[in-house]
Write an enzyme that holds these catalytic residues in place. Structure first.
Site, PDB file in Angstrom:
ATOM      1  N   ASN A 415       1.143  -8.674  -7.527  1.00 60.76           N
ATOM      2  CA  ASN A 415       2.131  -8.720  -6.606  1.00 60.76           C
ATOM      3  C   ASN A 415       2.292  -7.545  -5.926  1.00 60.76           C
ATOM      4  OD1 ASN A 415       4.368  -8.495  -8.016  1.00 60.76           O
ATOM      5  ND2 ASN A 415       5.287 -10.247  -8.276  1.00 60.76           N
ATOM      6  N   LEU A 416       2.455  -6.624  -5.640  1.00 63.28           N
ATOM      7  CA  LEU A 416       2.903  -5.717  -5.173  1.00 63.28           C
ATOM      8  C   LEU A 416       1.515  -5.393  -3.868  1.00 63.28           C
ATOM      9  CD1 LEU A 416       3.961  -3.381  -7.647  1.00 63.28           C
ATOM     10  CD2 LEU A 416       5.605  -5.141  -6.247  1.00 63.28           C
ATOM     11  N   CYS A 417       1.780  -5.032  -3.157  1.00 65.07           N
ATOM     12  CA  CYS A 417       0.763  -4.127  -1.629  1.00 65.07           C
ATOM     13  C   CYS A 417       0.584  -2.727  -2.510  1.00 65.07           C
ATOM     14  CB  CYS A 417       1.336  -4.004  -0.955  1.00 65.07           C
ATOM     15  SG  CYS A 417       1.600  -6.257   0.004  1.00 65.07           S
ATOM     16  N   LEU A 418      -0.035  -2.636  -3.770  1.00 67.45           N
ATOM     17  CA  LEU A 418      -0.302  -1.176  -4.220  1.00 67.45           C
ATOM     18  C   LEU A 418      -1.340  -1.484  -4.740  1.00 67.45           C
ATOM     19  CD1 LEU A 418       3.252   0.279  -6.152  1.00 67.45           C
ATOM     20  CD2 LEU A 418       2.286   0.284  -3.796  1.00 67.45           C
ATOM     21  N   GLN A 458       9.740  -4.482  -3.043  1.00 65.59           N
ATOM     22  CA  GLN A 458       9.099  -5.285  -2.053  1.00 65.59           C
ATOM     23  C   GLN A 458      10.513  -6.695  -2.447  1.00 65.59           C
ATOM     24  OE1 GLN A 458       4.723  -4.210  -2.395  1.00 65.59           O
ATOM     25  NE2 GLN A 458       4.939  -6.132  -1.903  1.00 65.59           N
TER      26      GLN A 458
END
Ligand code: PLP
Length: 494
Positions: A415-418, A458
């Site tokens: 769920n991270l923007c990575l 985040q």
């Protein structure tokens, strides 16, 4: 291409109660950690049974760093004080152990130590597992300055060499280098420091902890420690315990065949003779150099024929290279207590991590691979970080729809923007394509994979942790921090 997990009761029974696990995740969110405190007590009993089989005395010290849980620590604190203790590696872990019901005499302080950690350990009567002569001097200084009582100490040794070659020509290093402990060849300095500080420290014995799965390497280290302790006795010191650390291991994958098939396939995929099995052809340390596989796979041996208590049993039964007698016999003959510090293996089968499926979509149409997006990130479930490869268990929401359900390979994303936030870099095969709302259960995460790397990046929620217990036909639960080893569980009803 399955790597199905080894699941034993009571964890197996918990996994069959889908409605219960779904209701927990509905109420407490995803990710969610679920712990079985009874299982940790069972594991301690299995280690104790190995002691009994070999007629050995001594304590099992749980290496706290494997899991932050209070429930696990409190459950262990309720065990026989003479049999079960805890190994703490920071001031906070020490405070936590005390608050969970461990008295100081059941606590071992290991790892790098600052003054506060040393002072509190000395104050409460913990055993201090000393890393170096310098640490011994710092501890002695504190004891003198603050008028504390004598502190029981173990000395951690490392850099084991072949006995014949010690100090002389052709010295052979028998264990890999470690940044911890005092090299065996510097024992002399350590012993004179112990003698010099006999008013502040009471020398209880030798210790090692080797980061290896090699049972022979550990048997040689054990033998060397026994020899060092003989030397100590000859000088008038009176060591009585040998601490052989942890690293007894866990079998994560149920079937040897699946493990072999997958690791062989990884090699073939790296060579390009079969489609990639991983995200962007990641090789887990293997690479293709002109048609030859090079490098070493940085993977935990996820299938283990012997692990945990079985591994301890094997180690104690091995013939020792120099003295010619098995470690168990050596310990018995010398009347040494055996201390062990299992982390991972003591929490084997003690918990799972749940993640909600948020979204499923095709990754690239040609390969027909799917991305399964989870409400969890790689910090929440770090089996991958520790090189442990094992499948999650799919827990569908509601009744499974029958029909064209078939096994499918998916990538599990976080769920991270990575780009790098992958729960596994491996293509994971599931019995059918998951749907939004389903849960994935990552089994056996209590050792290092549950909260070791958890973070607040985040502002994503960090997993809540609950303790569960079987009561008749149903499960009861309570927040980890509310668990006490009394019945009914934490006073809460699930
Ligand atoms: C980490 C550690 C352990 C536990 O190791 P496991 O592999 O989890 O059993 C035991 N002793 C020391 C000193 C450690 O650093």
């Amino acid at each position: 291409m399955y790597l199905r997990p080894r699941v034993e009761p009571p964890l197996a029974a918990l996994l069959t109660d889908r409605p219960f696990l779904h209701s927990l995740a509905d109420a407490l969110g995803s990710p969610l950690n679920v712990l079985l405190p009874e299982a940790v007590a069972e594991n301690a009993a299995r280690f104790r049974a190995v002691y009994r089989r070999h007629h050995l005395t001594g304590r099992v010290y749980f290496a706290h760093k494997a899991n932050r849980s209070s429930a696990l620590l409190r459950r262990l604190a309720a065990e026989d004080p003479a049999a079960v203790g805890v190994d703490v590696a920071s001031t906070e872990e020490l405070r936590h152990a005390l608050g969970c019901g461990f008295t100081g005499d059941r606590i071992m302080a290991t790892g790098p130590k600052d003054a506060a950690f040393l002072w509190l350990a000395a104050r409460v009567g913990a055993t201090v597992n000393l890393d170096s002569p310098g640490e011994l001097e710092r501890l002695s200084g504190l004891v003198r300055a603050h008028g504390l009582g004598r502190v029981a100490v173990l000395v951690r040794l490392s850099g084991f060499e072949s006995a014949a070659g010690r100090g002389g020509a052709g010295t052979r290093l028998l264990s890999r280098r470690s940044r911890f402990g005092t090299p065996v060849r510097d024992t002399e300095e350590l012993l004179s420091a112990l003698e010099r500080n006999a008013d502040t420290v009471e020398f209880a014995g030798a210790a090692y902890h080797l980061d290896t799965t090699g049972v022979e390497e550990k048997a040689r280290a054990l033998e060397q420690c026994v020899l060092v302790m003989d030397e100590c006795r000859a000088r008038g010191l009176a060591p009585r315990a040998l601490d052989i650390g942890g690293g007894f291991g866990v079998g994560y994958v149920a079937e040897a065949e699946e493990w072999e098939r997958w690791t062989t396939a990884l090699t073939e995929a790296v060579l390009g003779v079969r489609p990639p099995l991983t995200w962007r052809g990641h090789g887990y340390g293997l690479r293709n150099e002109g048609g030859t596989v090079r490098g070493a796979a940085a993977l935990y041996p996820a299938y283990r024929p012997t692990a945990g208590p079985g591994y301890l049993d094997e180690l104690l039964s091995l013939p020792a290279p120099v003295l010619g007698r098995p470690p168990a016999t050596l310990l018995l003959e010398h009347l040494h207590d055996l201390y062990i510090e299992p982390g991972r293996s003591l929490v084997d089968q003690c918990g799972l991590s749940l993640a909600r499926v948020l979204d499923v979509r095709l990754a690239d149409t040609d390969a027909g691979r799917y991305l399964v997006h989870l409400a969890m990130n790689a910090g929440d479930m770090s089996l991958e970080e520790h090189g442990v490869l094992v499948d999650p268990v799919l827990l569908p929401r509601g009744e499974a729809v029958s029909g064209d359900e078939e096994p499918v390979g998916v990538h599990l994303t976080g769920n991270l923007c990575l780009e790098g936030d992958l729960i596994t870099r491996r293509l994971v095969f599931l019995p059918r394509l998951p749907r939004a709302g389903d849960l994935l259960a990552f089994v056996n995460t209590a050792g290092y994979a549950m909260d070791f790397h958890a973070h607040h990046a985040q502002r994503q929620p960090v997993a809540r942790t609950v303790a569960v217990e079987r009561r008749g036909d149903s499960w009861r639960w309570c927040p980890d921090e509310d668990y006490w080893p009394i019945t009914p569980l934490g006073g809460a009803v699930g």
